[in-house]
Design an enzyme around this catalytic site. Structure first.
Site, mmCIF file in Angstrom:
data_model
loop_
_atom_site.group_PDB
_atom_site.id
_atom_site.type_symbol
_atom_site.label_atom_id
_atom_site.label_comp_id
_atom_site.label_asym_id
_atom_site.label_seq_id
_atom_site.Cartn_x
_atom_site.Cartn_y
_atom_site.Cartn_z
ATOM 1 N N CYS A 51 0.820 -1.214 0.000
ATOM 2 C CA CYS A 51 0.000 0.000 0.000
ATOM 3 C C CYS A 51 0.857 1.270 0.000
ATOM 4 O O CYS A 51 1.598 1.530 0.963
ATOM 5 C CB CYS A 51 -0.928 -0.029 1.216
ATOM 6 N N CYS A 54 0.102 3.874 2.805
ATOM 7 C CA CYS A 54 0.603 3.339 4.079
ATOM 8 C C CYS A 54 2.081 3.704 4.255
ATOM 9 O O CYS A 54 2.515 4.135 5.335
ATOM 10 C CB CYS A 54 0.449 1.821 4.127
#
Length: 386
Positions: A51, A54
């Site tokens: 991600c 993230c």
């Protein structure tokens, strides 16, 4: 002097690092126990390793001193990969479907608040403050809605907070919000599109009823494409049996031909079958259909070609098919050379035994990745192995 300067730099760097959020080690049960003992909430950064947002949070927000000061004082903090170990069950329990998701859990394991996505410093701290205030938590916001709250800003915020984990409730919020006929903006239109999963819900009704207003914001071709996608998703949901993992092909073809040609419907069915085969780990079927579907890839974008090539790298072992994937990766690089597709090309060359070209493209990938600020660790490991 030089040695002293290096030590001083390392000391200062350690202090800077310590200023950010301190994440606890240990399993979820022990983290909950600590939170209960200290009468705190647990803050969970629910992430996935692939991600992008993230990684940006880890790089830009978590290390900040004001963020660390507030989160360390008020919460027991945990980072949990939702696709590994106990994170898999936690993702199911707390209905985590997008990354990153930020959860606030009490000592009894009950969720009290959440948000998602990349969040800037000020908003990230404010959100944590809201989690600590029972009157501003998600449960309280839902109660306020049920009592009839109609403030547009409140409704828009609540819809965004619930859209990924409580679809039915979020649709009710969206319906009330758009019933006031607000002017379309980039934010509320984006919310409507995210919520539009089926032709049978309130979001799709709004999409149809306010077509004239929406066409002021985007081209008619894009509107028509979105309309078709929603119709396809609706048919797919009814045609696929999640228990038996069987697709009713006759139903799928009959229903999709109500809004597309027979050839389009048959081609789409093949793509659906390839996608299902990949998800079900039926790699032989996935390989066969994908090769058949992609004899002509001239119209595909660099990203689409790279995705095809990477899926073959991960899941296919037939050498001739892997050589086809090499061609897809090469075509992707020609269209838009970047860290991702050069890494794919390097890995594919390595898999078919062409170490020389694998090394050339791994080196190129590392150069491009570092220039773009990417994490090139995996590519560097490949390069060292060659």
């Amino acid at each position: 002097m030089k040695k002293t300067a290096i030590l001083s730099f390392l000391f200062l760097a350690a202090i800077a690092f310590a200023q950010g959020i301190k994440f606890e080690e240990g399993n979820f049960k022990s983290i909950l126990a600590k939170a209960k003992k200290e009468n705190k909430l647990v803050f969970i950064d629910a992430y996935a390793v692939w991600c992008g947002p993230c990684k940006l949070m880890v790089k830009n927000i978590f290390p900040l001193k004001p963020v660390g000061d507030y989160y360390n004082a008020n919460f027991v903090n945990a980072k949990i990969d939702m696709e590994k170990g106990e994170g898999i069950d936690l993702a199911k329990k707390y209905n985590v479907k997008v990354f990153p998701t930020y959860l606030f859990i009490n000592g009894d394991g009950e969720e009290v608040h959440r948000t998602i996505g990349y969040v800037e410093e000020k908003d990230f701290i404010q959100f944590a403050m809201d989690a600590g205030d029972p009157s501003k938590r998600l449960t309280a916001l839902k109660q306020k809605f049920e009592k009839g709250e109609k403030d547009p800003e409140f409704l828009l915020n609540l819809a965004n907070l619930t859209i990924y984990n409580d679809t039915d409730f979020s649709n009710k919020v969206i319906e009330r919000y758009f019933d006031s006929k607000p002017e379309f903006t980039r934010d509320n239109l984006g919310l409507l599109f995210q919520a539009m999963k089926s032709t049978e819900g309130a979001p799709y009704r709004i999409f149809i009823e306010r077509k004239a207003d929406i066409l002021k914001m985007l081209p008619e071709q894009q509107y028509a494409s979105m309309d078709k996608n929603v119709k396809v998703n609706t048919v797919m949901a009814k045609a696929y049996n999640t228990t038996t993992k069987k697709l009713d092909e006759a139903y799928f073809l009959a229903e999709t031909q109500k809004f597309m040609t027979k050839d389009e419907a048959e081609n789409l069915l093949k793509r659906v079958k390839a996608s299902r085969a990949l998800k079900d780990k039926d790699f032989a079927t996935y390989e066969k259909i994908t090769i058949e579907l992609n004899k002509d890839t001239s119209a595909l974008s660099a990203d689409q070609l790279n995705s095809l090539a990477w899926n073959f790298f991960e899941n296919v072992t037939t050498k001739s098919s892997l050589e086809t994937a090499v061609k897809w990766a090469e075509e992707s690089v020609k269209k838009n050379e970047n860290y991702a597709n050069t890494d794919t090309l390097a890995n594919l060359y390595n898999k078919i035994g062409d170490k020389k070209n694998a090394k050339i493209w791994a080196q190129k990938s590392v150069e491009l990745g570092k220039a773009a600020g990417e994490d090139t660790g995996d590519t560097e490991k490949l390069l060292k192995s060659l």
